[in-house]
Design an enzyme around this catalytic site. Structure first.
Site, mmCIF file in Angstrom:
data_model
loop_
_atom_site.group_PDB
_atom_site.id
_atom_site.type_symbol
_atom_site.label_atom_id
_atom_site.label_comp_id
_atom_site.label_asym_id
_atom_site.label_seq_id
_atom_site.Cartn_x
_atom_site.Cartn_y
_atom_site.Cartn_z
ATOM 1 N N SER A 148 0.784 -1.232 0.000
ATOM 2 C CA SER A 148 0.000 0.000 0.000
ATOM 3 C C SER A 148 0.819 1.286 0.000
ATOM 4 C CB SER A 148 -0.963 0.018 1.187
ATOM 5 O OG SER A 148 -0.255 0.054 2.413
ATOM 6 N N LYS A 195 -5.915 4.637 8.344
ATOM 7 C CA LYS A 195 -4.805 5.414 7.779
ATOM 8 C C LYS A 195 -5.112 6.908 7.763
ATOM 9 C CE LYS A 195 -2.845 1.634 5.129
ATOM 10 N NZ LYS A 195 -2.380 1.131 3.818
#
Length: 362
Positions: free
Chosen positions: A255, A300
């Protein structure tokens, strides 16, 4: 003992018993929470995250932070009290244990998988960044992996460059299987290769590799059909005109690809891409610069905002989930390619917030 006192005592004992059960009884859940975030333009562990040599680089300011998710370990078993607290806590997410740790994979296999994904994300970030800057990137077909107890074991190795099969030049990975399966099981097939060590040394020394050699194998029968196989997986490797190293330990998964790519572009581009702003983000990236979705985007965004991020570059397919619970003061910018992200950075640098493609919950 008065009846009222006895009732209160019994209730208290029952409550204690329930609390003890909640602490002692494991439940099949795991927890996700905001993890560390690292500026790809800065240092981590005392050294630059992005190290480029053999090409002119330019000063950078601001932040292009990659973000992570912290998860409970594979062997850790939450108790009922922890699970309930996690469900209540705003910044945490409780999910079935099997979501993070599938039953058909061991912890070692999962660690290996995430490490390989992280390595591949770095490679793709380099390719996407250089393509964005119109810097040529070389490609070659290599042995990606070798199956244990196959004809290729001990004869071919991961990283070997495949130049030809039976004298036919290999132009892409799919050519290898086509040429091998022209044989019948038990027949011989000859690979012309450059050994992995020589290929790596030549790339490091910026010279053409030498030492081509022929390796002849006897094909075997595929376990699921009658095809001839030798037991390798062919893949694509890239050669770069200069050296790019990404130094970041204790991180896994794919990611961070987008933010690595943007950091590389910024360091190789005159001027300041961030305008001194604190920008964070996430997203996988492939060799063409396509940005893909990731897991745990809600964690996140929280982690990024807690560190001071003003903008968050969000994969298009994660936008709806991220926007449903957006941290206050954080602008979610929708991106689908590295080109989108570079364009968004330019708008942010110029203060053109109205022109940004924003995520929406709808």
């Amino acid at each position: 003992m008065p009846r009222r006192t006895a009732t209160m005592l019994a209730s208290l004992l029952m409550l204690i018993a329930l609390l003890c059960a909640g602490v002692l009884i494991p439940v099949p859940y795991a927890e996700m929470s905001p993890g560390p975030t690292v500026n790809t333009l800065g240092e981590h562990g005392g050294e630059p995250v992005l190290q480029i040599s053999g090409r002119k680089t330019y000063p950078t300011t601001g932040n292009l932070n990659m973000t992570t998710v912290r998860v409970t370990g594979s062997q850790y078993r939450m108790n009922l009290v922890e699970a309930v607290y996690g469900w209540i806590a705003h910044d945490n997410l409780v999910v079935p244990h099997s979501t993070l740790y599938p039953d058909d994979k061991t912890p070692d296999e999962l660690n290996q998988e995430t490490a390989e994904e992280f390595t591949q994300s770095q490679e793709s970030a380099k390719v996407a960044a250089l393509k964005q800057l119109d810097i040529p990137v070389g490609t070659r077909t290599v042995v990606s992996s070798v199956v244990k107890n196959s004809p290729a074991e001990g004869q071919l190795h991961a990283g070997d460059v495949i130049k030809a099969v039976d004298g036919t030049e290999i132009k892409q990975p799919g050519d290898v299987a086509k040429l091998v399966t022209k044989h019948q099981p038990g027949q011989k097939v000859t690979f012309r290769i450059i050994p992995a060590k020589e290929a790596a040394a030549a790339e490091k020394e910026k010279r053409q590799p030498s030492g081509e050699q022929d390796v002849t194998l006897t094909t075997a029968k595929a376990p699921d059909d009658k095809r001839a196989v030798v037991g390798i997986q062919a893949g694509t490797d890239h050669t770069f005109p200069f050296t790019i190293n990404i130094k970041l330990a204790d991180v896994g998964g794919p990611s961070a690809g987008l933010m690595f790519a943007l950091g590389i572009v910024d360091k190789l581009t005159p001027g300041d891409m961030t305008g001194g702003k604190f920008i964070a983000g996430t997203g996988t990236i492939d060799d063409s610069g396509k940005v893909g979705p990731i897991g745990g985007v809600e964690m996140k965004t929280v982690g990024a905002r807690n560190k001071g991020a003003q903008y968050f570059l969000t994969p298009k397919d994660n936008c709806a989930a991220a926007a449903k619970d957006k941290p206050s003061g954080l602008t979610l910018v929708k991106v689908d390619t590295i080109g989108d992200a570079v364009g968004a950075l330019e708008k942010i640098r110029k203060g053109d917030s109205a022109g940004l493609p924003l995520c929406s919950a709808g």
